[in-house]
Design a protein around this motif. Sequence first.
Motif, mmCIF file in Angstrom:
data_model
loop_
_atom_site.group_PDB
_atom_site.id
_atom_site.type_symbol
_atom_site.label_atom_id
_atom_site.label_comp_id
_atom_site.label_asym_id
_atom_site.label_seq_id
_atom_site.Cartn_x
_atom_site.Cartn_y
_atom_site.Cartn_z
ATOM 1 N N ALA A 109 10.561 -9.368 15.272
ATOM 2 C CA ALA A 109 9.247 -9.075 15.859
ATOM 3 C C ALA A 109 8.595 -7.868 15.195
ATOM 4 O O ALA A 109 7.362 -7.801 15.075
ATOM 5 C CB ALA A 109 9.387 -8.853 17.365
ATOM 6 N N SER A 110 9.407 -6.920 14.732
ATOM 7 C CA SER A 110 8.856 -5.709 14.108
ATOM 8 C C SER A 110 8.201 -5.997 12.759
ATOM 9 O O SER A 110 7.449 -5.173 12.251
ATOM 10 C CB SER A 110 9.955 -4.660 13.926
ATOM 11 N N MET A 111 8.472 -7.181 12.187
ATOM 12 C CA MET A 111 7.921 -7.530 10.871
ATOM 13 C C MET A 111 6.686 -8.414 10.957
ATOM 14 O O MET A 111 6.110 -8.768 9.922
ATOM 15 C CB MET A 111 8.990 -8.237 10.032
ATOM 16 N N LEU A 112 6.260 -8.767 12.151
ATOM 17 C CA LEU A 112 5.162 -9.728 12.282
ATOM 18 C C LEU A 112 3.831 -9.196 11.761
ATOM 19 O O LEU A 112 2.929 -9.978 11.465
ATOM 20 C CB LEU A 112 5.014 -10.161 13.750
ATOM 21 N N ASP A 113 3.696 -7.878 11.636
ATOM 22 C CA ASP A 113 2.452 -7.350 11.084
ATOM 23 C C ASP A 113 2.319 -7.662 9.603
ATOM 24 O O ASP A 113 1.201 -7.801 9.078
ATOM 25 C CB ASP A 113 2.348 -5.845 11.320
ATOM 26 N N LEU A 114 3.453 -7.807 8.894
ATOM 27 C CA LEU A 114 3.423 -8.114 7.459
ATOM 28 C C LEU A 114 3.681 -9.589 7.174
ATOM 29 O O LEU A 114 3.154 -10.136 6.202
ATOM 30 C CB LEU A 114 4.484 -7.283 6.716
ATOM 31 N N MET A 115 4.526 -10.211 7.992
ATOM 32 C CA MET A 115 4.945 -11.601 7.790
ATOM 33 C C MET A 115 4.684 -12.333 9.104
ATOM 34 O O MET A 115 5.587 -12.509 9.920
ATOM 35 C CB MET A 115 6.434 -11.646 7.410
ATOM 36 N N PRO A 116 3.437 -12.774 9.333
ATOM 37 C CA PRO A 116 3.026 -13.181 10.682
ATOM 38 C C PRO A 116 3.443 -14.590 11.102
ATOM 39 O O PRO A 116 2.632 -15.379 11.591
ATOM 40 C CB PRO A 116 1.501 -13.047 10.606
ATOM 41 N N ALA A 117 4.722 -14.919 10.932
ATOM 42 C CA ALA A 117 5.246 -16.196 11.400
ATOM 43 C C ALA A 117 6.749 -16.030 11.606
ATOM 44 O O ALA A 117 7.472 -15.782 10.640
ATOM 45 C CB ALA A 117 4.958 -17.310 10.402
ATOM 46 N N PRO A 118 7.225 -16.128 12.826
ATOM 47 C CA PRO A 118 8.653 -15.929 13.085
ATOM 48 C C PRO A 118 9.554 -16.803 12.223
ATOM 49 O O PRO A 118 10.568 -16.334 11.694
ATOM 50 C CB PRO A 118 8.790 -16.276 14.571
ATOM 51 N N GLY A 119 9.191 -18.075 12.064
ATOM 52 C CA GLY A 119 10.016 -18.969 11.266
ATOM 53 C C GLY A 119 10.155 -18.502 9.833
ATOM 54 O O GLY A 119 11.220 -18.632 9.214
ATOM 55 N N LEU A 120 9.080 -17.941 9.277
ATOM 56 C CA LEU A 120 9.115 -17.412 7.918
ATOM 57 C C LEU A 120 10.109 -16.259 7.820
ATOM 58 O O LEU A 120 10.907 -16.192 6.880
ATOM 59 C CB LEU A 120 7.715 -16.935 7.511
ATOM 60 N N ILE A 121 10.081 -15.359 8.777
ATOM 61 C CA ILE A 121 10.953 -14.181 8.732
ATOM 62 C C ILE A 121 12.418 -14.603 8.785
ATOM 63 O O ILE A 121 13.251 -14.127 8.006
ATOM 64 C CB ILE A 121 10.602 -13.215 9.877
ATOM 65 N N TYR A 122 12.743 -15.500 9.700
ATOM 66 C CA TYR A 122 14.127 -15.975 9.797
ATOM 67 C C TYR A 122 14.559 -16.649 8.499
ATOM 68 O O TYR A 122 15.672 -16.435 8.004
ATOM 69 C CB TYR A 122 14.264 -16.946 10.964
ATOM 70 N N ASN A 123 13.680 -17.475 7.939
ATOM 71 C CA ASN A 123 14.022 -18.198 6.716
ATOM 72 C C ASN A 123 14.207 -17.245 5.544
ATOM 73 O O ASN A 123 15.135 -17.409 4.725
ATOM 74 C CB ASN A 123 12.936 -19.215 6.381
ATOM 75 N N GLU A 124 13.329 -16.249 5.432
ATOM 76 C CA GLU A 124 13.428 -15.311 4.314
ATOM 77 C C GLU A 124 14.722 -14.508 4.392
ATOM 78 O O GLU A 124 15.325 -14.193 3.359
ATOM 79 C CB GLU A 124 12.211 -14.381 4.287
ATOM 80 N N TRP A 125 15.159 -14.165 5.582
ATOM 81 C CA TRP A 125 16.430 -13.465 5.715
ATOM 82 C C TRP A 125 17.582 -14.361 5.272
ATOM 83 O O TRP A 125 18.430 -13.961 4.477
ATOM 84 C CB TRP A 125 16.642 -12.991 7.145
ATOM 85 N N ASP A 126 17.599 -15.590 5.765
ATOM 86 C CA ASP A 126 18.700 -16.499 5.429
ATOM 87 C C ASP A 126 18.757 -16.790 3.931
ATOM 88 O O ASP A 126 19.829 -16.771 3.324
ATOM 89 C CB ASP A 126 18.535 -17.831 6.184
ATOM 90 N N LYS A 127 17.587 -17.067 3.336
ATOM 91 C CA LYS A 127 17.554 -17.520 1.945
ATOM 92 C C LYS A 127 17.601 -16.382 0.939
ATOM 93 O O LYS A 127 18.307 -16.474 -0.081
ATOM 94 C CB LYS A 127 16.305 -18.365 1.701
ATOM 95 N N HIS A 128 16.861 -15.322 1.203
ATOM 96 C CA HIS A 128 16.719 -14.253 0.208
ATOM 97 C C HIS A 128 17.341 -12.920 0.642
ATOM 98 O O HIS A 128 17.954 -12.233 -0.164
ATOM 99 C CB HIS A 128 15.242 -14.039 -0.120
ATOM 100 N N GLY A 129 17.163 -12.570 1.905
ATOM 101 C CA GLY A 129 17.673 -11.284 2.363
ATOM 102 C C GLY A 129 19.179 -11.172 2.227
ATOM 103 O O GLY A 129 19.701 -10.098 1.894
ATOM 104 N N THR A 130 19.891 -12.265 2.459
ATOM 105 C CA THR A 130 21.352 -12.226 2.356
ATOM 106 C C THR A 130 21.826 -11.993 0.928
ATOM 107 O O THR A 130 22.988 -11.660 0.708
ATOM 108 C CB THR A 130 21.972 -13.533 2.876
ATOM 109 N N CYS A 131 20.934 -12.160 -0.042
ATOM 110 C CA CYS A 131 21.297 -11.939 -1.449
ATOM 111 C C CYS A 131 21.034 -10.507 -1.896
ATOM 112 O O CYS A 131 21.400 -10.129 -3.017
ATOM 113 C CB CYS A 131 20.528 -12.909 -2.344
ATOM 114 N N SER A 132 20.391 -9.722 -1.040
ATOM 115 C CA SER A 132 20.010 -8.359 -1.427
ATOM 116 C C SER A 132 21.186 -7.391 -1.428
ATOM 117 O O SER A 132 21.105 -6.318 -2.028
ATOM 118 C CB SER A 132 18.930 -7.833 -0.481
#
Length: 232
Positions: A109-132
Amino acid sequence: MIDSRAGTFRILLALITAITLATAGAAVAQDRRQNAPGEFDFYVLALSWSPSFCQEAAERGHAGRSQDTQCGGERPYSFVVHGLWPQYERGFPDYCQRPAPRLDRNLMASMLDLMPAPGLIYNEWDKHGTCSGLGARGYFETVRKARAAVKIPPEFLELAAEKTVAPDEVEAAFIKVNPGLSNSAVAVTCSRSRLSEVRICMSKDLQFRACEEIDRRGCRREQVVMPPLRGG
């Protein structure tokens, strides 16, 4: 004559075998790093032109689902963060932890100002964030820092009417307001005739840097359309 042909065949077979082994060796070398968390060369900050995304979602009949905040809310978005993607010089890792560590709902929820779709945020974490190589909080703090390091050209912040531009013009506008950004570090992508994203390459410490492969994959159209902000 038969011996000559046999000799030629053996030479060709040897060459094919050598090439195959070399290719296999390169693949093995890549596989050792492929999808290893934290082992990558640079980031791509992908900034999506929200009006294009919402028009395409409406055309596909997807508006009103997971994109409610972005396409159906009160705020007229311009460029929004699609993601911050770890990259190799060639290719990229994805889904580096299966299953991905669960993302806290409050952090999402804290990221919705930059990435305004919950599904997008969850997906970006699973796909890309876990590789960081970072935890979820560290990764999204890095997303926020990367976005803060990039200034959006003022002519795109309150676009009230449809605009037709050359991809090079969009790149030039970003370069003008972001000291240190160069043509080799930014690429515009398009979907159909619309501007889709601006992708900016950044080092792990979030400095602008060249990225030949990303630049090569940029939009090749002479002109693209930028739909106006909602309400424009």
